[in-house]
Design a protein around this motif. Structure first.
Motif, PDB file in Angstrom:
ATOM      1  N   LEU A  64       5.703   2.321   0.910  1.00 24.56           N
ATOM      2  CA  LEU A  64       6.669   3.409   0.801  1.00 24.56           C
ATOM      3  C   LEU A  64       8.094   2.866   0.820  1.00 24.56           C
ATOM      4  O   LEU A  64       8.855   3.089   1.764  1.00 24.56           O
ATOM      5  CB  LEU A  64       6.453   4.420   1.934  1.00 24.56           C
ATOM      6  CG  LEU A  64       5.224   5.324   1.793  1.00 24.56           C
ATOM      7  CD1 LEU A  64       5.059   6.185   3.043  1.00 24.56           C
ATOM      8  CD2 LEU A  64       5.333   6.193   0.553  1.00 24.56           C
ATOM      9  N   GLU A  65       8.454   2.152  -0.251  1.00 25.12           N
ATOM     10  CA  GLU A  65       9.843   1.739  -0.398  1.00 25.12           C
ATOM     11  C   GLU A  65      10.638   2.880  -1.044  1.00 25.12           C
ATOM     12  O   GLU A  65      10.093   3.946  -1.320  1.00 25.12           O
ATOM     13  CB  GLU A  65       9.932   0.440  -1.198  1.00 25.12           C
ATOM     14  CG  GLU A  65       9.077   0.384  -2.436  1.00 25.12           C
ATOM     15  CD  GLU A  65       9.603   1.291  -3.524  1.00 25.12           C
ATOM     16  OE1 GLU A  65      10.819   1.248  -3.773  1.00 25.12           O
ATOM     17  OE2 GLU A  65       8.818   2.030  -4.125  1.00 25.12           O
ATOM     18  N   ASN A 105       9.397   4.734  -4.362  1.00 23.42           N
ATOM     19  CA  ASN A 105       8.157   5.482  -4.151  1.00 23.42           C
ATOM     20  C   ASN A 105       8.434   6.757  -3.362  1.00 23.42           C
ATOM     21  O   ASN A 105       7.879   7.821  -3.660  1.00 23.42           O
ATOM     22  CB  ASN A 105       7.147   4.610  -3.413  1.00 23.42           C
ATOM     23  CG  ASN A 105       5.728   5.158  -3.513  1.00 23.42           C
ATOM     24  OD1 ASN A 105       5.450   6.041  -4.309  1.00 23.42           O
ATOM     25  ND2 ASN A 105       4.840   4.642  -2.694  1.00 23.42           N
ATOM     26  N   THR A 111       0.803   1.237  -2.483  1.00 26.81           N
ATOM     27  CA  THR A 111       1.090   2.273  -1.482  1.00 26.81           C
ATOM     28  C   THR A 111       2.193   1.908  -0.500  1.00 26.81           C
ATOM     29  O   THR A 111       2.290   2.527   0.565  1.00 26.81           O
ATOM     30  CB  THR A 111      -0.178   2.655  -0.675  1.00 26.81           C
ATOM     31  OG1 THR A 111      -0.548   1.560   0.190  1.00 26.81           O
ATOM     32  CG2 THR A 111      -1.328   2.991  -1.599  1.00 26.81           C
ATOM     33  N   PRO A 155      10.324  -2.196  -5.925  1.00 27.33           N
ATOM     34  CA  PRO A 155       9.603  -0.967  -6.330  1.00 27.33           C
ATOM     35  C   PRO A 155       8.219  -1.208  -6.895  1.00 27.33           C
ATOM     36  O   PRO A 155       7.383  -0.291  -6.882  1.00 27.33           O
ATOM     37  CB  PRO A 155      10.536  -0.363  -7.383  1.00 27.33           C
ATOM     38  CG  PRO A 155      11.898  -0.797  -6.979  1.00 27.33           C
ATOM     39  CD  PRO A 155      11.711  -2.189  -6.441  1.00 27.33           C
ATOM     40  N   SER A 195       5.109  -0.257  -4.879  1.00 22.16           N
ATOM     41  CA  SER A 195       4.621   1.121  -4.745  1.00 22.16           C
ATOM     42  C   SER A 195       3.194   1.274  -5.269  1.00 22.16           C
ATOM     43  O   SER A 195       2.483   2.187  -4.856  1.00 22.16           O
ATOM     44  CB  SER A 195       5.547   2.084  -5.496  1.00 22.16           C
ATOM     45  OG  SER A 195       5.547   1.802  -6.888  1.00 22.16           O
TER      46      SER A 195
END
Length: 231
Positions: free
Chosen positions: A178-179, A182, A176, A170, A173
């Motif tokens: 997108l896990e 996020n 940017t 995480p 995030s």
């Protein structure tokens, strides 16, 4: 509506959870990919650092030890920002996902190097003496005798770091990526419902770590404990 998905917030929490599940699963795939790539980097780079730190020459071992300590004693977030924002100033531009996975791998290589070193040190010294008696070259002694006996000893510890890497994904995030976390935050920002997506992310992480732990236990039990045959 985001990324082509409609989130049903009008017909209860279950309908809402079902409507956001596809997006969270896409985030789950990114989380798994980043974890696997970061763990691979940590395993390879950690082994390199362990070998260098174990070198007889201080000109080799001391710089490797310094690099290990520097990596371990600086925050992952600082390393991530350095790779993402500083390297482009020198012409090295990497995608956000690759940068994040590399940062995870570099951070955890400092820890896996110590795990490898402990495993290598636990191999009976008689194995080294026997290899010398057989006139085996040092590189073959390491790859065929020492390493195959050291790795099975450290599988559980390496597995713990795999789980830790998953939990640190995480952090990506901030650049940017997108896990899962996020994605859940974006969903919460747009629907004003944070409880459901965050709870689902927690559940998915729980399932993911349980599966990873089971795989590590399976590998630990079934990995050969002796060196591979010489040819």
């Amino acid at each position: 509506m985001l990324f082509g998905y409609h989130w049903d917030t009008q017909h209860g929490e279950l309908a809402f959870a079902i409507s956001i599940l596809p997006m969270l699963l896409r985030g789950l795939v990114v989380t798994i990919e980043a974890s696997i790539l970061g763990f691979f980097v940590a395993m390879v780079l950690g082994l390199v650092l362990a070998v260098l730190k174990g070198a007889k020459s201080k000109l080799v071992s001391w710089p490797a030890a310094f690099v290990t300590e520097f990596i371990r004693d600086t925050p992952l977030l600082v390393q991530l920002f350095f790779l993402y924002y500083v390297l482009p100033e020198y012409g090295i531009v990497l995608p956000a996902f690759m940068t994040g996975a590399l940062a995870l791998g570099i951070q955890y290589s400092a820890y896996t190097s110590e795990v490898y070193r402990a495993g290598i040190g636990a191999v009976d010294h008689g194995q080294h003496e026997a290899s010398k008696a057989l006139d085996l070259p040092p590189h073959r002694t390491f790859t065929h005798i020492i390493l195959p006996q050291a790795v099975p000893r450290v599988v559980p510890a390496l597995g713990n770091y795999l789980v830790s890497i998953m939990k640190d994904v995480p952090v990506l995030s901030v650049v940017t990526v997108l896990e899962m976390l996020n994605v859940s935050k974006i969903i919460g920002d747009q629907t004003f419902n944070y409880l459901t997506p965050l709870s689902m992310v927690g559940g998915l992480y729980l399932i993911l770590t349980i599966i990873a732990s089971a795989i590590v236990r399976y590998v630990d039990v079934n990995l050969p404990k002796r060196g591979i045959p010489l040819r």
